[in-house]
Design an enzyme around this catalytic site. Structure first.
Site, PDB file in Angstrom:
ATOM      1  N   HIS A   1      41.914 -72.269 -27.048  1.00 54.15           N
ATOM      2  CA  HIS A   1      42.949 -73.380 -27.443  1.00 54.15           C
ATOM      3  C   HIS A   1      44.318 -72.805 -27.200  1.00 54.15           C
ATOM      4  O   HIS A   1      45.088 -73.075 -28.140  1.00 54.15           O
ATOM      5  CB  HIS A   1      42.570 -74.130 -28.604  1.00 54.15           C
ATOM      6  CG  HIS A   1      42.578 -73.166 -29.905  1.00 54.15           C
ATOM      7  ND1 HIS A   1      41.765 -73.469 -30.855  1.00 54.15           N
ATOM      8  CD2 HIS A   1      43.260 -71.937 -30.299  1.00 54.15           C
ATOM      9  CE1 HIS A   1      41.634 -72.552 -31.716  1.00 54.15           C
ATOM     10  NE2 HIS A   1      42.782 -71.712 -31.409  1.00 54.15           N
TER      11      HIS A   1
ATOM     12  N   HIS B   1      46.881 -73.591 -37.427  1.00 57.64           N
ATOM     13  CA  HIS B   1      47.800 -72.802 -37.238  1.00 57.64           C
ATOM     14  C   HIS B   1      48.830 -72.920 -38.151  1.00 57.64           C
ATOM     15  O   HIS B   1      50.087 -72.845 -37.503  1.00 57.64           O
ATOM     16  CB  HIS B   1      47.984 -72.582 -35.776  1.00 57.64           C
ATOM     17  CG  HIS B   1      46.953 -72.185 -34.821  1.00 57.64           C
ATOM     18  ND1 HIS B   1      46.198 -73.374 -34.606  1.00 57.64           N
ATOM     19  CD2 HIS B   1      46.655 -71.068 -34.413  1.00 57.64           C
ATOM     20  CE1 HIS B   1      44.906 -72.720 -33.653  1.00 57.64           C
ATOM     21  NE2 HIS B   1      45.479 -71.313 -33.446  1.00 57.64           N
TER      22      HIS B   1
ATOM     23  N   HIS C   1      41.976 -61.620 -27.772  1.00 61.05           N
ATOM     24  CA  HIS C   1      43.346 -61.466 -27.766  1.00 61.05           C
ATOM     25  C   HIS C   1      43.718 -60.837 -29.238  1.00 61.05           C
ATOM     26  O   HIS C   1      43.315 -61.002 -30.152  1.00 61.05           O
ATOM     27  CB  HIS C   1      44.002 -62.783 -27.599  1.00 61.05           C
ATOM     28  CG  HIS C   1      43.645 -63.845 -28.361  1.00 61.05           C
ATOM     29  ND1 HIS C   1      42.605 -64.296 -28.884  1.00 61.05           N
ATOM     30  CD2 HIS C   1      44.450 -64.852 -29.214  1.00 61.05           C
ATOM     31  CE1 HIS C   1      42.591 -65.327 -29.621  1.00 61.05           C
ATOM     32  NE2 HIS C   1      43.601 -65.541 -30.064  1.00 61.05           N
TER      33      HIS C   1
ATOM     34  N   GLU D   1      38.405 -65.749 -33.977  1.00 60.86           N
ATOM     35  CA  GLU D   1      38.027 -67.103 -33.688  1.00 60.86           C
ATOM     36  C   GLU D   1      36.759 -67.464 -33.029  1.00 60.86           C
ATOM     37  O   GLU D   1      36.431 -68.319 -33.083  1.00 60.86           O
ATOM     38  CB  GLU D   1      39.178 -67.678 -32.643  1.00 60.86           C
ATOM     39  CG  GLU D   1      40.654 -67.634 -33.636  1.00 60.86           C
ATOM     40  CD  GLU D   1      41.810 -68.261 -32.426  1.00 60.86           C
ATOM     41  OE1 GLU D   1      42.886 -68.501 -32.814  1.00 60.86           O
ATOM     42  OE2 GLU D   1      41.487 -68.190 -31.391  1.00 60.86           O
TER      43      GLU D   1
END
Length: 280
Positions: free
Chosen positions: A12, A59, A193, A240
């Site tokens: 996402h 977030h 990431h 995640e």
């Protein structure tokens, strides 16, 4: 009886949403990424589900460091796109399914999962980017959505095993809902990431690919990956990927892989995408 027929995994990355919003899908940089979702768009357009249970992480829009529940569920009628500091995305308001959501909340809590119930909250790119990847730029989203939010921001996040067990509980809850609904569950986020520090920009393609393989062939092994291994192998934001395990746990023991896509880079992230059939 409601039933979960398929699972979808998709990263996402916020820059993907910006690319969609600015009509950049066909540019040299973005085209290879969006091409990998073409199969899925065609597949889902032929027989869209009635409801998507969409697992994502907030977030710092609905929550901040003053309050971060481990698991939460959106039970509202609708959810507006959040302003994440540069204006809300120009996408449709997300329509909820409060009847199914409240049933899930009750069932999960009685199944000993401590779900925070959200009657109202805005949804950020964690939820709207996967919708854009699957459906493009419609005037209205063609599915209703039950948001399930997972803390992967503030240590400690839930373990992979706990996420898997939540997925199993979601499946039980859906199958006990007395309405004929075709339900999909989507796990979002990842893949490898890291956004800050000396390892910013870290990508670990071998780990990502093995994770995708084992999601089909050996999902039980993924349940045992400790937090430290995620941190070491796929970066601080790679945690995640535990949200993919909620999706996978909800599909039952046997799945058929229908589609896979992996692309590096999207912004500074490895993007992964899978479609798993749970109808067997």
């Amino acid at each position: 009886m409601a039933r979960i027929t398929a699972g979808v995994a998709a990263s996402h990355v916020p820059a993907i949403g910006a690319a969609v919003d600015h009509n950049q899908e066909s540019t040299e940089y973005w085209k290879p990424l969006f091409d990998g979702f073409g199969w899925t768009r065609e597949w889902i357009s032929k027989e869209p589900p009635d409801v998507v249970i969409l697992v994502y992480n907030d977030h710092a829009t609905a929550f901040d460091l003053r309050m971060i529940p481990t698991f939460a569920i959106g039970c509202g009628d609708s959810f507006r796109p959040a302003d994440e500091g540069f204006g809300a995305r120009p996408v449709p308001v997300v329509q909820g399914h409060p009847e199914l959501a409240w049933h899930l909340a009750e069932s999960l809590i009685l199944d000993e999962f401590d779900m925070t119930v959200l009657n109202e909250h805005d949804v950020d790119h964690g939820l709207t980017v996967p919708l854009s990847l699957m459906f493009g730029r419609p005037e209205a989203w063609p599915v209703k959505v039950v948001p399930v939010l997972v803390n992967v921001v503030q240590y400690p996040p839930p373990t992979g095993n706990r996420c898997w067990l939540l997925g199993e509980a979601i499946r039980r809850a859906v199958e006990s809902f007395d309405e004929n609904l075709d339900v999909q569950i989507w796990g979002t986020g990842g893949m490898s990431h890291q956004l800050q520090g000396p390892r910013a920009g870290l990508i670990n393609t071998p780990f990502d690919q093995a994770f995708m393989d084992r999601l089909v062939t050996d999902p039980d092994a993924l349940r045992r990956i400790p937090h430290l291994e995620y941190l070491r192998e796929v970066g601080t934001e790679g945690i995640e990927m535990v949200m993919w395990l909620i999706m996978r746990g909800a599909l039952g023991p046997d799945v058929t892989e229908l589609h896979r896509h992996y692309h590096v880079p999207a912004s500074n992230t490895a993007v992964g995408h899978m479609v798993l059939d749970a109808s067997a």
